[in-house]
Motif scaffolding. Structure first.
Motif, PDB file in Angstrom:
ATOM      1  N   UNK A 161       0.064  -0.685  -9.033  1.00  0.00           N
ATOM      2  CA  UNK A 161      -0.834  -0.238  -7.927  1.00  0.00           C
ATOM      3  C   UNK A 161       0.021   0.464  -6.752  1.00  0.00           C
ATOM      4  N   UNK A 162      -0.201   1.653  -6.457  1.00  0.00           N
ATOM      5  CA  UNK A 162       0.350   2.198  -5.292  1.00  0.00           C
ATOM      6  C   UNK A 162      -0.441   2.194  -4.343  1.00  0.00           C
ATOM      7  N   UNK A 163      -0.348   1.303  -3.148  1.00  0.00           N
ATOM      8  CA  UNK A 163      -1.271   1.045  -1.960  1.00  0.00           C
ATOM      9  C   UNK A 163      -0.682   1.881  -0.642  1.00  0.00           C
ATOM     10  N   UNK A 164      -1.507   2.915  -0.197  1.00  0.00           N
ATOM     11  CA  UNK A 164      -1.020   3.559   0.782  1.00  0.00           C
ATOM     12  C   UNK A 164      -1.961   3.817   1.959  1.00  0.00           C
ATOM     13  N   UNK A 165      -1.729   4.140   3.012  1.00  0.00           N
ATOM     14  CA  UNK A 165      -2.450   4.356   4.097  1.00  0.00           C
ATOM     15  C   UNK A 165      -1.648   4.978   5.318  1.00  0.00           C
ATOM     16  N   UNK A 166      -1.749   6.613   5.342  1.00  0.00           N
ATOM     17  CA  UNK A 166      -1.205   7.222   6.234  1.00  0.00           C
ATOM     18  C   UNK A 166       0.197   7.092   5.941  1.00  0.00           C
ATOM     19  N   UNK A 167       1.221   6.528   6.792  1.00  0.00           N
ATOM     20  CA  UNK A 167       2.591   6.597   6.815  1.00  0.00           C
ATOM     21  C   UNK A 167       3.080   5.463   5.936  1.00  0.00           C
ATOM     22  N   UNK A 168       2.365   4.594   5.740  1.00  0.00           N
ATOM     23  CA  UNK A 168       2.544   3.451   5.099  1.00  0.00           C
ATOM     24  C   UNK A 168       2.405   3.241   3.653  1.00  0.00           C
ATOM     25  N   UNK A 186       4.274  -0.291  -3.598  1.00  0.00           N
ATOM     26  CA  UNK A 186       3.874  -0.524  -4.941  1.00  0.00           C
ATOM     27  C   UNK A 186       3.926  -1.931  -5.438  1.00  0.00           C
ATOM     28  N   UNK A 187       2.931  -2.133  -6.139  1.00  0.00           N
ATOM     29  CA  UNK A 187       2.692  -3.405  -6.451  1.00  0.00           C
ATOM     30  C   UNK A 187       2.557  -3.437  -8.273  1.00  0.00           C
ATOM     31  N   UNK A 197      -7.638  -8.591  -0.192  1.00  0.00           N
ATOM     32  CA  UNK A 197      -8.459  -7.618   0.545  1.00  0.00           C
ATOM     33  C   UNK A 197      -9.734  -8.312   1.163  1.00  0.00           C
ATOM     34  N   UNK A 198     -10.401  -9.057   0.513  1.00  0.00           N
ATOM     35  CA  UNK A 198     -11.512  -9.858   0.855  1.00  0.00           C
ATOM     36  C   UNK A 198     -11.058 -10.515   2.303  1.00  0.00           C
ATOM     37  N   UNK A 199      -9.807 -11.384   2.130  1.00  0.00           N
ATOM     38  CA  UNK A 199      -9.429 -12.292   3.196  1.00  0.00           C
ATOM     39  C   UNK A 199      -8.968 -11.167   4.476  1.00  0.00           C
ATOM     40  N   UNK A 226      -1.981  -5.639   3.253  1.00  0.00           N
ATOM     41  CA  UNK A 226      -1.548  -5.568   1.993  1.00  0.00           C
ATOM     42  C   UNK A 226       0.045  -4.963   1.959  1.00  0.00           C
ATOM     43  N   UNK A 227       0.347  -4.455   3.109  1.00  0.00           N
ATOM     44  CA  UNK A 227       1.815  -3.827   3.163  1.00  0.00           C
ATOM     45  C   UNK A 227       2.793  -4.837   3.353  1.00  0.00           C
ATOM     46  N   UNK A 228       2.370  -5.729   3.831  1.00  0.00           N
ATOM     47  CA  UNK A 228       3.154  -7.007   4.346  1.00  0.00           C
ATOM     48  C   UNK A 228       3.311  -8.110   3.087  1.00  0.00           C
ATOM     49  N   UNK A 229       2.036  -8.367   2.409  1.00  0.00           N
ATOM     50  CA  UNK A 229       1.956  -8.948   1.332  1.00  0.00           C
ATOM     51  C   UNK A 229       3.121  -8.462   0.240  1.00  0.00           C
ATOM     52  N   UNK A 230       3.037  -7.253  -0.178  1.00  0.00           N
ATOM     53  CA  UNK A 230       3.689  -6.644  -1.105  1.00  0.00           C
ATOM     54  C   UNK A 230       4.875  -6.043  -1.077  1.00  0.00           C
ATOM     55  N   UNK A 231       5.569  -6.234   0.237  1.00  0.00           N
ATOM     56  CA  UNK A 231       6.669  -5.494   0.772  1.00  0.00           C
ATOM     57  C   UNK A 231       7.865  -6.313   0.067  1.00  0.00           C
ATOM     58  N   UNK A 232       8.182  -6.167  -1.074  1.00  0.00           N
ATOM     59  CA  UNK A 232       9.067  -7.059  -1.746  1.00  0.00           C
ATOM     60  C   UNK A 232      10.108  -6.337  -2.482  1.00  0.00           C
ATOM     61  N   UNK A 233      11.118  -5.717  -1.836  1.00  0.00           N
ATOM     62  CA  UNK A 233      12.003  -4.808  -2.302  1.00  0.00           C
ATOM     63  C   UNK A 233      13.566  -5.316  -1.720  1.00  0.00           C
TER      64      UNK A 233
END
Length: 488
Positions: free
Chosen positions: A152-159, A162-163, A178-180, A184-191
């Protein structure tokens, strides 16, 4: 017409890349109709597009901008594009990328959430054909992590993030986040293991016609570099012909250029010589002048990046070559052998070779037209003769040293080729040496390296037309997970 095309057009509207989406709208009337159908299927309102008739389209031209369409339609087309952007730019978008045809495909059923929009690319990709035209800004993240597809590519404006998707359980986890209302940009920011190389070549600083290309290169790097998320320092490899000729003025230009890379992009810069760096008006320089250039710009033949366990081998192919044809020489290979043997636990390092002249013959990318004289038998012989004079000896040495990654320049043509265990990567010209019709392309490479695996993962070749007559093109190449010969 594919889902990826419609998705790309839509998000180029959202990100207000007017040149890109107008190229799509002026390509064909059938495309506009198909795009309207895609918008309707995704419940995205854009009534102004439906008002375009075939008669309207006949008045379109390829160089038109959104405001030009206002006069043809007698409608605020440009305003509608801006309103569409305003409506979606701050929402969260999640794009499912299916991966490759030789892999397991997931059937994805999305739930509905407020202010979270889901999209699916239905068609899987071919590993051998990953070419993208005018990709919307956030899609860079997906291309960069093509080795991790599907996902999944997750994006919003400049953020953007990829998961990877390895199981349906991971899809359920995404929905829970999402429900909680988690970020998402902190949850999946694993690079944390990602590191990056940018390869530049054949800038020919000092030529007036290269100045426009240099400005475009800076603009492109200003956009790309912030997207390279890494804890490691960016590494820039310059594979020769930094200068048009080695006079004092050009040396200052070269020094200013490298200092700007270091200061503006916080980059570690490594440079090697090309034939133009040591040749004045087509003639080899006197040895004492050439030695000054080498001392000034080259410095060392082995560079160790200890934190990442990387060794850069800086090979000079100009010392024994004649004019545009280079040579390494046995003496230089023996000297490099001695330096490498002095490094403790050499087997723990990834060896990367930099040289200017190409080792194998190079051909143009398929999308670049081949001129008639380039197809002749004589030309093929000439092109073959332009490779490194002692290429067979170097190839044998590369295999002996288990070097997997070889970066070169010289031909002004981007290049990616695997031979046996090794990858040969050429960067073209970073200021625009590749010409076709009215277009002159600057090109450079972005390579992702995984410091945990100690392997290169993806290589993106960027083609940017200085005249803006053609689309930006990005070709993505994957380094295979090949363990053959690694321990031989």
């Amino acid at each position: 017409m594919r889902d990826i095309d419609f998705i790309n057009t839509f998000f180029n509207i959202v990100y207000q890349n007017e040149l890109a989406y107008m190229r799509d709208f002026t390509s064909s009337y059938e495309y506009i109709q198909a795009f309207c159908k895609w918008l309707e299927d995704h419940q995205i309102p854009c009534t102004v597009l439906k008002t375009i008739t075939k008669e309207n389209f006949m008045m379109f031209s390829k160089k038109m901008m959104a405001e030009d369409i206002d006069y043809i339609l007698h409608n605020k087309f440009s305003k509608s594009m801006q309103e569409l952007s305003d409506q979606y730019i701050d929402q969260t978008h999640i794009l499912y990328i299916p991966g490759f045809q030789d892999e397991q495909q997931f059937s994805i059923d999305f739930l509905k959430y407020q202010d979270v929009n889901f999209y699916t690319i239905k068609e899987s990709f071919l590993r051998s054909d990953l070419s993208f035209f005018d990709p919307f800004p956030a899609f860079f993240c997906a291309m960069n992590h093509a080795d991790l597809w599907p996902g999944f590519l997750i994006f919003q404006h400049e953020k953007q993030v990829f998961k990877p998707l390895r199981s349906k359980d991971e899809l359920s986890e995404l929905f829970k986040h999402i429900e909680n209302h988690e970020d998402l940009f902190k949850v999946y920011n694993d690079y944390e293991n990602d590191s990056y190389f940018i390869q530049l070549s054949d800038l020919h600083l000092g030529q007036n016609k290269r100045q426009k290309g240099l400005m475009q290169l800076y603009n492109s790097l200003d956009y790309i570099v912030p997207l390279l998320k890494s804890k490691e320092k960016l590494k820039v490899l310059i594979t020769g012909d930094l200068m048009e000729s080695p006079n004092r003025k050009n040396m200052y230009l070269a020094n200013d250029f490298m200092n700007r890379l270091k200061k503006q992009y916080k980059a570690d810069v490594t440079f090697i010589l090309g034939n133009h760096d040591v040749i004045v008006h087509g003639f080899n320089m006197a040895r004492n002048q050439k030695s000054k250039v080498i001392a000034y710009l080259l410095g060392e033949s082995i560079k160790v990046i200890e934190d990442e366990k990387i060794i850069l081998i800086k090979m000079d192919t100009t010392s024994e070559g004649n004019l545009a044809r280079g040579k390494v020489g046995h003496r230089q290979l023996n000297e490099i052998d001695d330096e490498l043997e002095a490094i403790d636990h050499l087997e723990d390092y990834t060896l990367i070779l930099m040289l200017h002249h190409h080792v194998y013959p190079i051909s143009k990318a398929q999308f670049i037209k081949t001129k008639w004289h380039e197809k002749t038998f004589i030309n093929r012989i000439v092109e073959t003769s332009k490779v490194l004079m002692d290429a067979p000896d170097l190839i044998q040495w590369i295999e002996k040293k288990h070097i997997r990654y070889i970066f070169h320049g010289h031909k002004h043509l981007p290049f990616f080729r695997k031979e046996n265990y090794a990858y040969y990567i050429g960067a073209g010209s970073a200021t625009g040496g590749l010409k076709e019709s009215k277009s002159r392309y600057i090109s450079y490479n972005v390579v992702k390296y995984n410091r945990f695996d100690q392997k290169m993962k993806t290589c993106m070749i960027f083609y940017d037309d200085k005249a803006k007559a053609e689309r930006q093109r990005v070709e993505v190449y994957l380094f295979e997970e090949d363990v053959e010969n690694e321990n031989s």
